[in-house]
Scaffold this motif. Structure first.
Motif, PDB file in Angstrom:
ATOM      1  N   SER A 102      33.067  37.274  41.988  1.00 52.53           N
ATOM      2  CA  SER A 102      33.859  36.651  43.243  1.00 52.53           C
ATOM      3  C   SER A 102      34.607  37.736  43.901  1.00 52.53           C
ATOM      4  O   SER A 102      34.841  38.814  43.251  1.00 52.53           O
ATOM      5  CB  SER A 102      35.127  35.565  42.525  1.00 52.53           C
ATOM      6  OG  SER A 102      36.003  36.315  41.896  1.00 52.53           O
ATOM      7  N   PRO A 103      35.170  37.683  45.033  1.00 49.98           N
ATOM      8  CA  PRO A 103      35.625  38.682  45.916  1.00 49.98           C
ATOM      9  C   PRO A 103      37.183  38.998  45.126  1.00 49.98           C
ATOM     10  O   PRO A 103      37.298  40.171  45.135  1.00 49.98           O
ATOM     11  CB  PRO A 103      36.161  38.126  47.311  1.00 49.98           C
ATOM     12  CG  PRO A 103      35.014  37.073  47.425  1.00 49.98           C
ATOM     13  CD  PRO A 103      34.715  36.558  45.888  1.00 49.98           C
ATOM     14  N   ALA A 104      37.860  38.004  44.534  1.00 50.36           N
ATOM     15  CA  ALA A 104      39.057  38.311  43.916  1.00 50.36           C
ATOM     16  C   ALA A 104      38.905  39.111  42.745  1.00 50.36           C
ATOM     17  O   ALA A 104      39.668  40.223  42.347  1.00 50.36           O
ATOM     18  CB  ALA A 104      39.693  37.000  43.457  1.00 50.36           C
ATOM     19  N   SER A 105      37.797  39.003  42.023  1.00 55.76           N
ATOM     20  CA  SER A 105      37.610  39.992  40.799  1.00 55.76           C
ATOM     21  C   SER A 105      37.265  41.230  41.001  1.00 55.76           C
ATOM     22  O   SER A 105      37.078  42.179  40.261  1.00 55.76           O
ATOM     23  CB  SER A 105      36.348  39.350  39.889  1.00 55.76           C
ATOM     24  OG  SER A 105      35.310  39.110  40.436  1.00 55.76           O
ATOM     25  N   GLY A 107      38.884  42.815  43.697  1.00 54.48           N
ATOM     26  CA  GLY A 107      40.096  43.203  44.109  1.00 54.48           C
ATOM     27  C   GLY A 107      40.150  43.124  45.601  1.00 54.48           C
ATOM     28  O   GLY A 107      41.073  43.589  46.254  1.00 54.48           O
ATOM     29  N   ILE A 108      39.304  42.146  46.193  1.00 54.14           N
ATOM     30  CA  ILE A 108      39.519  41.851  47.486  1.00 54.14           C
ATOM     31  C   ILE A 108      40.683  40.871  47.726  1.00 54.14           C
ATOM     32  O   ILE A 108      40.668  39.719  46.862  1.00 54.14           O
ATOM     33  CB  ILE A 108      37.982  41.515  48.068  1.00 54.14           C
ATOM     34  CG1 ILE A 108      36.973  42.323  47.790  1.00 54.14           C
ATOM     35  CG2 ILE A 108      38.171  40.938  49.634  1.00 54.14           C
ATOM     36  CD1 ILE A 108      37.429  43.798  48.262  1.00 54.14           C
ATOM     37  N   PRO A 109      41.339  40.957  48.875  1.00 51.68           N
ATOM     38  CA  PRO A 109      42.331  39.940  48.953  1.00 51.68           C
ATOM     39  C   PRO A 109      41.646  38.528  49.418  1.00 51.68           C
ATOM     40  O   PRO A 109      40.588  38.705  50.049  1.00 51.68           O
ATOM     41  CB  PRO A 109      43.297  40.480  50.453  1.00 51.68           C
ATOM     42  CG  PRO A 109      42.728  42.001  50.285  1.00 51.68           C
ATOM     43  CD  PRO A 109      41.239  42.271  49.456  1.00 51.68           C
ATOM     44  N   GLY A 110      42.339  37.554  49.442  1.00 52.76           N
ATOM     45  CA  GLY A 110      41.957  36.281  49.998  1.00 52.76           C
ATOM     46  C   GLY A 110      41.674  36.183  51.164  1.00 52.76           C
ATOM     47  O   GLY A 110      41.847  36.900  52.056  1.00 52.76           O
ATOM     48  N   ASP A 114      32.865  33.824  49.256  1.00 53.03           N
ATOM     49  CA  ASP A 114      31.976  34.037  47.980  1.00 53.03           C
ATOM     50  C   ASP A 114      30.800  34.968  48.474  1.00 53.03           C
ATOM     51  O   ASP A 114      30.106  35.778  47.987  1.00 53.03           O
ATOM     52  CB  ASP A 114      31.467  33.207  47.047  1.00 53.03           C
ATOM     53  CG  ASP A 114      32.995  32.837  45.936  1.00 53.03           C
ATOM     54  OD1 ASP A 114      33.781  33.448  45.809  1.00 53.03           O
ATOM     55  OD2 ASP A 114      32.984  31.556  45.571  1.00 53.03           O
ATOM     56  N   TYR A 139      35.151  33.985  57.113  1.00 53.41           N
ATOM     57  CA  TYR A 139      36.317  34.538  56.599  1.00 53.41           C
ATOM     58  C   TYR A 139      37.321  33.270  56.983  1.00 53.41           C
ATOM     59  O   TYR A 139      37.256  32.672  57.821  1.00 53.41           O
ATOM     60  CB  TYR A 139      36.767  35.901  57.223  1.00 53.41           C
ATOM     61  CG  TYR A 139      36.036  36.883  57.079  1.00 53.41           C
ATOM     62  CD1 TYR A 139      36.132  37.679  55.984  1.00 53.41           C
ATOM     63  CD2 TYR A 139      34.965  37.334  57.983  1.00 53.41           C
ATOM     64  CE1 TYR A 139      35.170  38.693  55.523  1.00 53.41           C
ATOM     65  CE2 TYR A 139      34.127  38.279  57.638  1.00 53.41           C
ATOM     66  CZ  TYR A 139      34.195  38.837  56.346  1.00 53.41           C
ATOM     67  OH  TYR A 139      33.300  39.928  56.193  1.00 53.41           O
ATOM     68  N   ALA A 144      41.740  38.929  56.416  1.00 55.64           N
ATOM     69  CA  ALA A 144      40.388  39.147  55.886  1.00 55.64           C
ATOM     70  C   ALA A 144      39.516  39.502  56.931  1.00 55.64           C
ATOM     71  O   ALA A 144      38.762  40.460  56.993  1.00 55.64           O
ATOM     72  CB  ALA A 144      40.029  38.092  55.074  1.00 55.64           C
TER      73      ALA A 144
END
Length: 171
Positions: A102-105, A107-110, A114, A139, A144
């Motif tokens: 996932s983008p979050a894992s 380190g990408i902000p919300g 995916d 997006y 983002a």
């Protein structure tokens, strides 16, 4: 009533003083991708390219030391390859082995989906000039979208250096 969230696209266009074949090669040959992929100050330590419909390229981007030096990986899964006219691919954050994360894992902000569909168009202007147009879709937040556009513009700046001077931004 629809529950779909609005999305925002990124668009960037550049003109280069080289043939469309040279610009296409810069997007599809690993040794060339490694010279321009990533925003200013970032490097590309790996670009394993499998450019064909259904192929998956794995591309890495290393942050500069002042940003921690972390390496982030992406896959580009190609849905359409039409040399030297068009590339369509879905970009995903991944492990070094190409497994999606996932983008979050990463380190990408919300606001970053995916997977981010990309359409890259290569237009021949004449024998010695060409234009590339990039569209990224999906997006879900303006921030983002803005972050991605800034990164893409910096990648295109580095591509301009690789391909020679005289490129112009047409965003």
């Amino acid at each position: 009533m629809s529950n779909s969230q609005p999305t925002f696209d990124v668009h960037a266009t550049r003109t280069f003083p080289v043939s469309v074949e040279a610009v296409f090669a810069a997007w599809t040959e690993g040794d060339l991708v490694k010279q321009w992929w990533g925003p200013l100050g970032f490097t590309c330590p790996m670009a394993e390219m499998d450019v064909r419909s259904g192929g998956v390229s794995v591309v890495a981007m290393r942050a500069p030391a002042e940003f921690g030096g972390a390496v982030m990986y992406n896959t580009w899964t190609y849905t359409k390859v039409d040399p030297p006219n068009r590339l369509e691919y879905d970009m995903r954050f991944s492990t070094p082995e190409g497994q999606p994360i996932s983008p979050a894992s990463a380190g990408i902000p919300g606001g970053v989906p995916d997977f981010v569909p990309h359409v890259v168009l290569f237009d021949r202007l004449d024998d010695h000039r060409s234009r590339v147009s990039v569209t990224e879709s999906g997006y879900t937040a303006h921030d983002a979208r803005a972050m991605s556009l800034a990164g893409l513009e910096e990648c295109l700046d580095k591509l301009a250096v690789l391909l020679g001077t005289g490129s112009t931004a047409n965003t």
